[in-house]
Design an enzyme around this catalytic site. Sequence first.
Site, PDB file in Angstrom:
ATOM      1  N   TYR A  29      40.611  36.880  50.111  1.00 38.91           N
ATOM      2  CA  TYR A  29      40.916  36.963  48.674  1.00 38.91           C
ATOM      3  C   TYR A  29      41.225  35.537  48.226  1.00 38.91           C
ATOM      4  O   TYR A  29      40.933  34.571  48.933  1.00 38.91           O
ATOM      5  CB  TYR A  29      42.103  37.926  48.532  1.00 38.91           C
ATOM      6  CG  TYR A  29      42.317  38.485  47.163  1.00 38.91           C
ATOM      7  CD1 TYR A  29      41.310  39.151  46.486  1.00 38.91           C
ATOM      8  CD2 TYR A  29      43.567  38.378  46.546  1.00 38.91           C
ATOM      9  CE1 TYR A  29      41.544  39.677  45.215  1.00 38.91           C
ATOM     10  CE2 TYR A  29      43.797  38.910  45.280  1.00 38.91           C
ATOM     11  CZ  TYR A  29      42.776  39.551  44.622  1.00 38.91           C
ATOM     12  OH  TYR A  29      42.994  40.067  43.372  1.00 38.91           O
ATOM     13  N   ASP A  63      35.641  39.972  36.516  1.00 39.52           N
ATOM     14  CA  ASP A  63      35.188  38.601  36.337  1.00 39.52           C
ATOM     15  C   ASP A  63      33.951  38.455  35.443  1.00 39.52           C
ATOM     16  O   ASP A  63      33.040  37.673  35.723  1.00 39.52           O
ATOM     17  CB  ASP A  63      35.011  37.904  37.702  1.00 39.52           C
ATOM     18  CG  ASP A  63      36.380  37.631  38.358  1.00 39.52           C
ATOM     19  OD1 ASP A  63      37.409  38.072  37.806  1.00 39.52           O
ATOM     20  OD2 ASP A  63      36.415  36.990  39.417  1.00 39.52           O
ATOM     21  N   ASP A  68      40.639  42.114  34.952  1.00 35.53           N
ATOM     22  CA  ASP A  68      41.153  40.829  34.449  1.00 35.53           C
ATOM     23  C   ASP A  68      41.920  41.013  33.146  1.00 35.53           C
ATOM     24  O   ASP A  68      42.875  40.290  32.879  1.00 35.53           O
ATOM     25  CB  ASP A  68      39.991  39.852  34.251  1.00 35.53           C
ATOM     26  CG  ASP A  68      39.236  39.689  35.542  1.00 35.53           C
ATOM     27  OD1 ASP A  68      39.809  39.136  36.479  1.00 35.53           O
ATOM     28  OD2 ASP A  68      38.095  40.172  35.639  1.00 35.53           O
ATOM     29  N   ASN A  89      43.499  31.328  38.965  1.00 30.76           N
ATOM     30  CA  ASN A  89      43.028  31.249  40.351  1.00 30.76           C
ATOM     31  C   ASN A  89      41.739  30.455  40.421  1.00 30.76           C
ATOM     32  O   ASN A  89      41.050  30.332  39.417  1.00 30.76           O
ATOM     33  CB  ASN A  89      42.780  32.670  40.868  1.00 30.76           C
ATOM     34  CG  ASN A  89      44.063  33.478  40.907  1.00 30.76           C
ATOM     35  OD1 ASN A  89      45.072  33.008  41.411  1.00 30.76           O
ATOM     36  ND2 ASN A  89      44.014  34.675  40.351  1.00 30.76           N
TER      37      ASN A  89
HETATM   38  O1  LIG Z   1      40.919  37.726  41.994  1.00 34.11           O
HETATM   39  C1  LIG Z   1      42.084  37.352  41.769  1.00 34.11           C
HETATM   40  O2  LIG Z   1      42.756  36.731  42.590  1.00 34.11           O
HETATM   41  C2  LIG Z   1      42.736  37.731  40.473  1.00 34.11           C
HETATM   42  C3  LIG Z   1      41.703  37.896  39.431  1.00 34.11           C
HETATM   43  O3  LIG Z   1      41.251  38.990  39.140  1.00 34.11           O
HETATM   44  C4  LIG Z   1      41.104  36.690  38.866  1.00 34.11           C
HETATM   45  O4  LIG Z   1      41.651  35.596  39.024  1.00 34.11           O
HETATM   46  O5  LIG Z   1      40.043  36.837  38.255  1.00 34.11           O
HETATM   47 MG   LIG Z   2      39.241  38.806  38.434  1.00 36.85          MG
END
Ligand SMILES: O=C([O-])CC(=O)C(=O)O
Ligand SMILES: [Mg+2]
Length: 568
Positions: free
Chosen positions: A109, A252, A275, A424
């Site tokens: 992740y 995303d 999201d 992130n």
């Molecule tokens: O994936 C992750 O760590 C959190 C999230 O949904 C993003 O940042 O789009």
């Molecule tokens: Mg995401």
Amino acid sequence: MQTFRLHRRPGKQDQLEVPLRGRALLAHPMYNKGTAFTMEERRAFGLEGMLPDRTSSSEVQKKRTYQAIVRKSDAIERYIGLAALQDRNEVLFYQLLEDHLDEFLPIVYTPTVGQACKKYSHIFRRGRGLWITPRDRGRVDEILANAPYEDARLIVVTDNERILGLGDLGAGGMGIPIGKLALYTVAAGIHPSQCLPISLDVGTDNEELLNDEFYVGFRERRLRGEAYDELVEEFVEAVRARFPKALLQWEDFKKANAFRLLDRYADRLLSFNDDIQGTAAVTLAGVMAGCRIVGQSAREQRVLILGGGAAGIGIARQLREWLRRDGVEGEDLTRAIAVLDSRGLLIDDGKLSDEYKKEFAWRPEDARAIGIDPEGERDLAAVVRALKPTVLLGTSGQPGIFTEDIIRDMQAGTKRPIILPISNPTANTEARPEDLIQWTKGRALVATGSPFDAVEYEGKTHEIAQGNNVYIFPGVGLGALAVEAHRITDRLFTVAAESLAECISEDDLARGRLYPPMSGLRDITRHIAIAVGRACIDEGLADSDRSAVEKRVDEMMWQAEYPEYVPI
Ligand SMILES: O=C([O-])CC(=O)C(=O)O
Ligand SMILES: [Mg+2]
């Protein structure tokens, strides 16, 4: 398609009827046990001579495999090693992930998955999940028919245009649905055969990828407009027809498509956008925890959100409801939440083109009321000085934009600022926790989207909890599936946030942690799922029996263990 029938035997090892033999069994990631096949199983399934002599106990097999992964010093190599394990032996992969969650979560992740997505075409080994391209128009259903299992319950789909804070990564975005679904299995116990990652590979506008000879995706510019909508429409209809019991998680997508698709399909399909809604719920829980630590109520907060995208607006919606429940209304409500996009504070000056931003745009007179000239400076620094926020949230993907000056200005108006730079992966975070702790002399309450080490400041340890939607989406998904909900609403995310907040102990709060430790993820997810399941029934989103929710949730939570195999 072969049928694997599982017989549960309480108190004893479950039995599985296995229709495969020999190489086909060893090559099947879901059913391969590798060296853990017993002598009896080897004899019964035609595996004799195909494995070295000694049967490994599950413990020895886990230990050996763990060591083979951690021998690699490079995070991306560990990612490749874990992905290969997942493609070879899924039970073992999930056992390792669960046993070493703190260590491997940052690999499968954020942040390492982000790196893997960027390098996807260079490290490609084997496909996982399904790709749909514009060439498949008219035959999307045929593609879905190629899913490895018939009973998909959870689909995570991306069109790759906003992967984490990294932007358009084309086909490489597939790493995200794969990683999210691995977490559905680890946290919520959704069986791997019920998880289906999908990439809507509609092309990319990323020049670097278009010019890369190794690029494995659909090498065209992004499909847009009506043609895009038609492809998505066909996809949704095909999902509804083939997987009528599935929940679909939009992941995303870039903001305009994220909002449009969520709204368009929310009433037609069991679906949500992680999201927008998942990130919002996890942020609300963190802000609630921060308020508990400082002993303040919702109505005492002034919130600044840097980022007018999917996450920023989703958070603003969830926080506005929270303030409203605490009695804030009218202009006070508007002025309690400032959302800033790349042009600064959102102001309804007739120039706002994005519909979803209008919800949070201030009237010019609201801006003037706090000393912001709508025609003048309204960037982050100016708004921090004028608004004196108590809560500062970052979803902008802009590294380091929360500078020392900004944080000092914020602190001038509040003793213990609550600061969540949640973009992130790690490199895109708005500020590093150690800086925030230093600049505020240890007073800031901080959580980040990606994992960070604890910070030592003047002899005190500040633990940095991870404000990531992984605390939320598995519980919402599991709860909705357990009661066979037909729709998902924002209200369920409020319930999820409140349930997550209940999992934070006084001890966590005393140490300045805004979230419970990640090692408890499975129990947290179960707790959230039960609350969400019950809320579905209360809200008329499901017709199940309320008293059976807990039992249904427990029945659905698969544990990664080998059953005993019996031939059909
Ligand atoms: O994936 C992750 O760590 C959190 C999230 O949904 C993003 O940042 O789009
Ligand atoms: Mg995401």
